[in-house]
Motif scaffolding. Structure first.
Motif, PDB file in Angstrom:
ATOM      1  N   ASP A 230       0.833  -1.194   0.000  1.00  0.00           N
ATOM      2  CA  ASP A 230       0.000   0.000   0.000  1.00  0.00           C
ATOM      3  C   ASP A 230       0.875   1.253   0.000  1.00  0.00           C
TER       4      ASP A 230
ATOM      5  N   ALA B 122       2.651   2.672  -3.125  1.00  0.00           N
ATOM      6  CA  ALA B 122       1.904   3.505  -4.074  1.00  0.00           C
ATOM      7  C   ALA B 122       2.398   4.947  -4.020  1.00  0.00           C
TER       8      ALA B 122
ATOM      9  N   GLY C 295       1.742   1.214  -7.785  1.00  0.00           N
ATOM     10  CA  GLY C 295       0.887   2.245  -7.218  1.00  0.00           C
ATOM     11  C   GLY C 295       0.991   3.526  -8.021  1.00  0.00           C
TER      12      GLY C 295
ATOM     13  N   ALA D  99      -0.782   3.048 -11.239  1.00  0.00           N
ATOM     14  CA  ALA D  99      -2.236   3.154 -11.106  1.00  0.00           C
ATOM     15  C   ALA D  99      -2.647   4.611 -10.961  1.00  0.00           C
ATOM     16  N   LEU D 100      -1.854   5.365 -10.217  1.00  0.00           N
ATOM     17  CA  LEU D 100      -2.201   6.762  -9.984  1.00  0.00           C
ATOM     18  C   LEU D 100      -2.054   7.587 -11.256  1.00  0.00           C
TER      19      LEU D 100
ATOM     20  N   TYR E  34      -5.785   6.627 -12.245  1.00  0.00           N
ATOM     21  CA  TYR E  34      -6.533   7.540 -11.406  1.00  0.00           C
ATOM     22  C   TYR E  34      -6.510   8.983 -11.899  1.00  0.00           C
TER      23      TYR E  34
ATOM     24  N   TRP F 111     -10.601   4.398 -15.160  1.00  0.00           N
ATOM     25  CA  TRP F 111     -10.844   3.368 -14.148  1.00  0.00           C
ATOM     26  C   TRP F 111     -10.473   1.977 -14.606  1.00  0.00           C
TER      27      TRP F 111
ATOM     28  N   THR G 203      -6.908   1.720 -13.806  1.00  0.00           N
ATOM     29  CA  THR G 203      -6.798   1.720 -12.348  1.00  0.00           C
ATOM     30  C   THR G 203      -7.109   0.347 -11.768  1.00  0.00           C
ATOM     31  N   TRP G 204      -8.261  -0.193 -12.151  1.00  0.00           N
ATOM     32  CA  TRP G 204      -8.670  -1.471 -11.554  1.00  0.00           C
ATOM     33  C   TRP G 204      -7.822  -2.634 -12.020  1.00  0.00           C
TER      34      TRP G 204
ATOM     35  N   VAL H   4      -4.871  -2.397  -9.835  1.00  0.00           N
ATOM     36  CA  VAL H   4      -5.238  -2.813  -8.487  1.00  0.00           C
ATOM     37  C   VAL H   4      -5.392  -4.332  -8.440  1.00  0.00           C
TER      38      VAL H   4
ATOM     39  N   ILE I 142      -2.161  -5.954  -8.001  1.00  0.00           N
ATOM     40  CA  ILE I 142      -1.709  -5.793  -6.621  1.00  0.00           C
ATOM     41  C   ILE I 142      -2.430  -6.778  -5.707  1.00  0.00           C
ATOM     42  N   VAL I 143      -3.749  -6.882  -5.911  1.00  0.00           N
ATOM     43  CA  VAL I 143      -4.544  -7.747  -5.043  1.00  0.00           C
ATOM     44  C   VAL I 143      -4.104  -9.196  -5.178  1.00  0.00           C
TER      45      VAL I 143
ATOM     46  N   VAL J  72      -0.976  -9.661  -3.272  1.00  0.00           N
ATOM     47  CA  VAL J  72      -1.215  -9.641  -1.838  1.00  0.00           C
ATOM     48  C   VAL J  72      -1.911 -10.911  -1.366  1.00  0.00           C
TER      49      VAL J  72
ATOM     50  N   ASN K  94      -8.179  -8.524   1.974  1.00  0.00           N
ATOM     51  CA  ASN K  94      -6.980  -8.352   1.176  1.00  0.00           C
ATOM     52  C   ASN K  94      -7.259  -7.701  -0.155  1.00  0.00           C
TER      53      ASN K  94
ATOM     54  N   ARG L 139      -7.355  -3.761   1.343  1.00  0.00           N
ATOM     55  CA  ARG L 139      -6.226  -3.167   2.052  1.00  0.00           C
ATOM     56  C   ARG L 139      -5.120  -2.624   1.160  1.00  0.00           C
ATOM     57  N   PRO L 140      -4.702  -3.357   0.114  1.00  0.00           N
ATOM     58  CA  PRO L 140      -3.554  -2.831  -0.638  1.00  0.00           C
ATOM     59  C   PRO L 140      -3.909  -1.743  -1.648  1.00  0.00           C
TER      60      PRO L 140
ATOM     61  N   PRO M 145      -4.184   1.653  -3.080  1.00  0.00           N
ATOM     62  CA  PRO M 145      -3.653   2.942  -2.620  1.00  0.00           C
ATOM     63  C   PRO M 145      -4.817   3.792  -2.107  1.00  0.00           C
TER      64      PRO M 145
ATOM     65  N   ILE N   4      -6.731   6.209  -4.271  1.00  0.00           N
ATOM     66  CA  ILE N   4      -7.599   5.561  -5.257  1.00  0.00           C
ATOM     67  C   ILE N   4      -8.851   5.031  -4.584  1.00  0.00           C
TER      68      ILE N   4
END
Ligand code: ATP
Ligand code: ATP
Ligand code: MG
Ligand code: MG
Lengths: 220, 275, 351, 351, 220
Positions: A162, A165, A176, A179-180, A184, A189, A192-193, A196, A199-200, A203, E64, E67-68, E70, E73
């Motif tokens: 996190d 980012a 991050g 994505a920004l 973003y 979007w 962005t997604w 994300v 990342i997910v 994680v 999860n 949480r990650p 950003p 976003i």
């Protein structure tokens, strides 16, 4: 989706690589330092293995001084030190330095918290055999508190992902920042997604690993 | 679906007793002038301070704010296009030059091959910075680069320098460890830089600078609102422009275009972006 | 041999807190090298605390405590570390390392003592075989029964063959046979390796079987200390008498006497058996000499410290005057107690 | 009364894992309402596991287990909850709540049962007084000695006066007097409130003192089950014999016999005392009838289930032929064992 | 120092108030929801009080997933929901909503971690008395794990104070935003550090309180 993955996929892949690099180094170094600090907090706390009010309060002060500083301000404030240590105040490494510091402080607290509920009986058993404080930490306290420690580091892993980012602040790159700036800030979007999502997935895999290891460590 | 933002009873409207205006950097002295002048007109203004550029526009769109003032036309055009929004400018404030600073070099020519230049990392300012660097021979852009330029438009092989996009604020902080930095005008004065020391800057008087006119923005539905029109006049009050000029160390070029003119430029920019 | 290895001199231990506890109260005594020293006392008497002072797990509040030449009451935690490897400890609550396997638990003190892997493995195997847990080597403590855990604790404490062994209720979770085996080991390490053993127990059988001397504690104080036989045979302090009485099964309860009276004719007499060679033969034959028939109906004779100890209850039949004469003889040689049938519960039958 | 309140029917419990443990292996038995049922066996035999099946702390692997009319082997955790308040449990490892005071620990089951504050306080005070811990009401478990912790666990288990009490080594950390007091309470709750008690212990004295029937377990199997007297007097399974032998102090060891031989003249004969009215008087007087002098030199007679039990070792002096005749008589009425002096260790002196 | 505290002290005091408000509500609400989620994780984990693989994995995935992301976003993505719930997508309350959500997820993990090393014996004791899962949680698990839980919430407090610096993104105000716009963005380090100092004092006081409570909870 404005970002052309076919043409510029390299940027995306590089961002993944950068994030992994940031997380690995910041968590590796910061986590290790934090382990040390956390153990020190645990050892020096009143009623601890080697109570030392001065050191304990000093550490508390230090950690609590830095932790609440907004990260962007912290990065700026650390600028000169970062420059001196890393050789540049921008770029991935310039981000990792303050990030690792913050990770140290955060992990110190989590480590302390994991150790604090240790059964005093096992510590006593080790003491009765003549084990030194350091040996007790290494061979008893940490192994006995392994399950919460593993979960604490899994928690930190997510926190660092996190945090990564924010690498964009100092041109540090990573997912991050990707994505920004590609998603973003361009109100895209889809990008962005997608980012994300990557990342997910990262994680989630680590969390599964953490849960599995913690379960093994509990041995129940 | 149901309960769309515009019909929400809590939406901020031009008829509210208090008019909320979103800005980035409410600490700038001109905003105190602004609220005082508005009070003289019998309008209660609440300045909402944002630390991020991305949020004030959606806040106007969804009715959380009545108006905002922080962006130039290019940024607004981009926002409208990306979000199918119809925010409109009803007053202009100024064009700020964008300039390249360096603490190691005194001229563009002195910047060595392969050096890194810090640029702001928000899309439109980054684009403007890239164009500035390209115009001054530091970068070569690929064929067909439009008004919005990004890293992928840079012909890295042919360029003398590379760019490092970062937090706009951070470009100043980065100066000691980088060959040069393109610094937003907002930060120049506070950071203690002297506009006179700029290696190069873009020309606010040039017609190509028109997309960079900073504007006061409202929802299309409020474009003809009386009270908002009254408020818009404050942007050209001498006290306000004086505060603005001081804050930018006299580098700002005050612009006074009619709403219609501004909306025409916006339409131009939007269509060129879409094309 | 008879050199003190542990010497308490006016030792106090006070737990401060909302309610202050004086857990060890002015204890002065010495424990000889090579001795097996028992500590008994009611729950909360301060036994565990006393023993925990020896290896410095609890600091002494005041007084002087010397162990194996080190004044532990004056040592820092760091200095204590040098003394502790020579003092093994078996904990009342086991205190096993939950994250380690059984084998690793037992190997732990060997690791601390820097034994090499080969010797370590051999020693662990030997110890596990001894406590009968070879098949549990790779199990974790949470998978063991209570007695199994206690045996792991014993193996761990014995691993490095310490000079002094502190055993806090080390057989309380064990069945009689395992208890016997553990006691035999303790006896063996004492006899063969000269290990001094300080043993807390609440089982008088354990004291009787193993100890040379025994200390009785009450409210933190050392109320009685002596040879095991002497303490059993002639308990002085009231707490000791209660202890001996509660343990020995040789004196019939009132209920039991009632039942005995119901099934046996004659006068009921309990005679203590205390070993003093001169009068024993005499006492044993006293009823026969007076022409009486005396049958043992309750009680027992066991050995304590290899000497006979106990009491027997006889049903004596014969002429009352002869019985009186015999009892008079007994009164002169160790005493007796006659049980009055009239006062016994449910004693119908032979009246 | 004699209605089964707990019924095991072909019950198995297997712990799966790296090494599979068959902790309870095909147990079928019933425990009657109001009974005090003892369970003994070596460490790891499966006693704790068996008892933990009763209140469903461990699920039955296979077989049928009915407790108080509920088929617990078929109930879900949620359904078990309705059954459990009627089953008190004393844990081998205490399992006190470290964050609560002693009083709060004891009050806990009362809170669960929704007693109002006033009754709760009164009951807690009563229970603490009973276990002798009134002054520790506000202490925390970490400040208690081992025995004190165990007493808290006992008070907690008795708090709601459950129908069934599962007591896992509930006196193992207690001194003899406290043990006796606790056993008396158990006996009282059993007698007065009709509480069925399932009691795991490794102390045969506890079984002897308290239990009606006793189960002997070995390797998860129920190897012997019977009246306490019967099991003591005529142990059938080998494990039971070892148990009884290891516990009873009435048979002299070879070493003790050696010492006895050294100090007593005559032939050494051990005679078992088992209660069967007809031959008792006869056996007791057999030596006198043959004109021999027989002195009790070892052994004892105690009561088990209110019946005499034990064995006595005599030193018999007189003509060898008369002794032989007396022994022949004994052989007909319960048996005897003669100890050959030649085979005894260190038996100088009277040869 | 460019900021005139004498003239505009009100802005500063208001910022302090706003931060306290943000932290109180976000930690209060988010911490409570997180306690619930964390307990649920603890209860449903394999080998837990009521193992439920589906619920456990679902919760893990949910936590999860968010949480990650950003935070900036996340705030934007939550925008429409925030508007619907809070009535505005900007301002202090509009910040608190997504912040409280993030706090829930983070505290869920920390609560789980604090509970995981609980002695199974005490849980078993309560089970043997017929306590329901919920009762066990309330009267045994949480009280027994109180020391690490208090430290976990102290950790979270600091994290929320740190997070509150992002309130400026949606014009939410507070000390962090004050430090950023009156100090950092104006290169006024005097104002920056003064603001940070106030934050640090706040955090230190809470940490002392937390340490003290944790020590009491340990009762050793
Ligand atoms: N959770 C578990 N996992 C695996 N094995 C177990 C577990 N609990 C107990 N066992 C094994 O089951 C067997 C029976 O254990 P149990 O606790 O019932 O013994 P016990 O008769 O109560 O012994 P003790 O007198 O020593 O308490 C032992 O071999 C033990 O190692
Ligand atoms: N850490 C402590 N804080 C306060 N009081 C304590 C502490 N440890 C022990 N005590 C108290 O000191 C007294 C002696 O305790 P100790 O453990 O030595 O008893 P013990 O003789 O070993 O009893 P047991 O046979 O029950 O184990 C008890 O009253 C106990 O409550
Ligand atoms: Mg003790
Ligand atoms: Mg058991």
């Amino acid at each position: 989706m404005k970002f052309d993955f076919a043409a510029n996929g390299g940027i995306f892949l590089e961002a993944i690589g950068t994030t992994l690099y940031i997380v690995a180094v910041a968590l590796g170094v910061g986590g290790l330092v934090g382990l040390g600090l956390g153990v020190l907090l645990f050892v020096t706390r009143p009623g601890g293995l080697r109570p030392n009010a001065i050191l304990f309060n000093l550490l508390n002060l230090l950690i609590n001084f830095f932790r609440p500083i907004p990260f962007i301000i912290f990065i700026a404030a650390m600028g000169p030190l970062t420059l001196a240590v890393v050789g540049s105040s921008i770029g991935t490494n310039a981000f990792i330095f303050p990030a690792a510091l913050m990770v140290s402080f955060a992990s110190a607290r989590l480590v302390e918290q994991s150790l604090v509920s240790l059964d005093p009986g096992v510590v006593e058993a080790a003491r009765s055999m003549g084990a030194s404080t350091w040996t007790i930490i290494r061979t008893v306290a940490i192994p006995e508190a392994l399950a919460p420690l593993i979960l604490a580091y899994t928690f930190l892993f997510v926190a660092v992902v996190d945090m990564s980012a924010l690498a964009g602040i100092v041109a540090g790159g990573g997912l991050g920042a990707f994505a920004l700036s590609y998603g973003y800030q361009r109100f895209d979007w889809a990008v962005t997604w997608l980012t994300v999502a990557v990342i997910v997935v990262l994680v989630q895999s680590v969390q599964y690993l953490g849960n599995w290891l913690a379960r093994k460590a509990l041995r129940r | 679906g149901c309960g769309s933002p515009s019909s929400d009873t809590t939406a901020a409207t031009a008829d509210d007793a208090v008019i909320s205006v979103g800005v980035v950097g409410a600490s700038s002295p001109e905003w105190t002038v602004f609220t005082d002048k508005a009070a003289d007109l019998g309008i209660d203004v609440e300045i909402r301070d944002f630390t991020d550029y991305t949020t004030p526009n959606p806040a106007v769109s969804d009715g959380s704010l009545t108006a905002n003032q922080f962006q130039h036309l290019l940024y607004l055009a981009r926002y409208n296009l990306d979000n199918n929004a119809d925010l409109v400018p009803i007053a202009s404030t100024a064009i700020y030059p964008l300039a390249l600073y360096s603490s190691s070099f005194t001229s563009v020519d002195a910047i060595p091959e392969g050096a890194q230049i810090a640029v702001p990392n928000d899309e439109t300012n980054k684009s403007r910075a890239i164009h500035l660097l390209a115009e001054n021979g530091l970068l070569t852009l690929t064929e067909g680069t439009g008004i919005i330029a990004a890293e992928e438009n840079i012909d890295t092989a042919a360029s003398r320098v590379s760019v490092a996009p970062m937090d706009a604020q951070q470009t100043v902080t980065a100066l000691p460890s980088i060959a040069g930095a393109v610094v937003n005008n907002d930060f120049v004065n506070d950071a203690g830089l002297d506009p006179a020391d700029a290696l190069v800057e873009d020309d606010p008087a040039d017609p190509s600078a028109q997309p960079y006119i900073n504007v006061f923005v409202v929802r299309a539905a409020d474009a003809d609102n009386e009270r908002l029109a009254q408020l818009a006049t404050i942007f050209h009050d001498p006290d306000f422009t004086a505060a603005l000029a001081e804050q930018s160390a006299d580098s700002a070029v005050i612009v006074d275009e009619t709403p219609e003119e501004l909306q025409a430029i916006l339409a131009d920019v939007q269509s060129s972006l879409a094309g | 041999m008879a050199e003190p290895i542990i010497a308490f001199d006016g030792v106090h231990k006070v737990f401060e807190g909302s309610n202050r506890v004086h857990a060890v109260d002015d204890v002065s005594l010495t424990i000889d090298a090579g001795e097996i020293f028992g500590v008994i006392g009611f729950s909360g008497a301060g036994k565990s605390t006393l023993v925990r002072l020896v290896n410095g797990l609890e600091p002494v509040t005041s007084g002087r405590l010397v162990v194996d030449g080190h004044e532990v009451s004056a040592l820092s935690e760091k200095q204590l570390r040098a003394v502790r490897p020579d003092i093994g400890m078996i904990f009342q609550q086991f205190n096993l390392f939950g994250s380690k396997t059984i084998a690793e638990n037992v190997a732990y003190p060997l690791r601390l003592a820097k034994w090499d892997a080969g010797r370590r493995a051999a020693r662990v195997a030997e110890l596990l075989a001894f406590v009968g847990l070879t098949d549990k080597a790779d199990a974790h403590p949470s998978q063991l029964s209570g007695g199994q855990k206690q045996r792991v604790g014993i193996a761990r404490a014995l691993a490095t063959s310490p000079k002094i062994l502190l055993a806090d209720e080390c057989t309380s979770a064990l069945d009689p046979q395992t208890t016997r085996e553990v006691l035999d080991v303790l006896r063996r390490v004492n006899a063969e390796l000269g290990v001094t053993i300080v043993l807390i127990t609440h089982e008088m059988d354990v004291v009787r079987y193993l100890c040379d001397r025994v200390l009785i504690m009450e409210n933190g104080r050392a109320v009685e200390l002596g040879d095991v036989y002497q303490v059993f045979a002639r308990p002085r302090a009231q707490v000791t008498q209660r202890f001996v009485a509660a343990t020995m099964r040789d004196k019939p309860s009132a209920d039991a006497l009632g039942r005995l009276a119901a099934t046996h004719p004659g006068r009921l007499v309990t005679v203590p058996i205390v070993d003093d060679a001169h009068t024993d033969a005499e006492r044993s034959s006293v009823f026969a000499r007076h022409g009486l028939e005396a049958r043992v109906i309750y009680g027992g004779i066991i050995e304590i410290s290899e000497r006979p100890y106990g009491s027997l209850t006889y049903a004596v039949t014969g002429a009352d005057t002869a019985v009186d004469a015999a009892l008079a003889d007994l009164a002169g040689s160790g005493g007796y107690t006659e049980h009055d049938r009239a006062t016994l519960p449910n004693s119908e039958g032979h009246r």
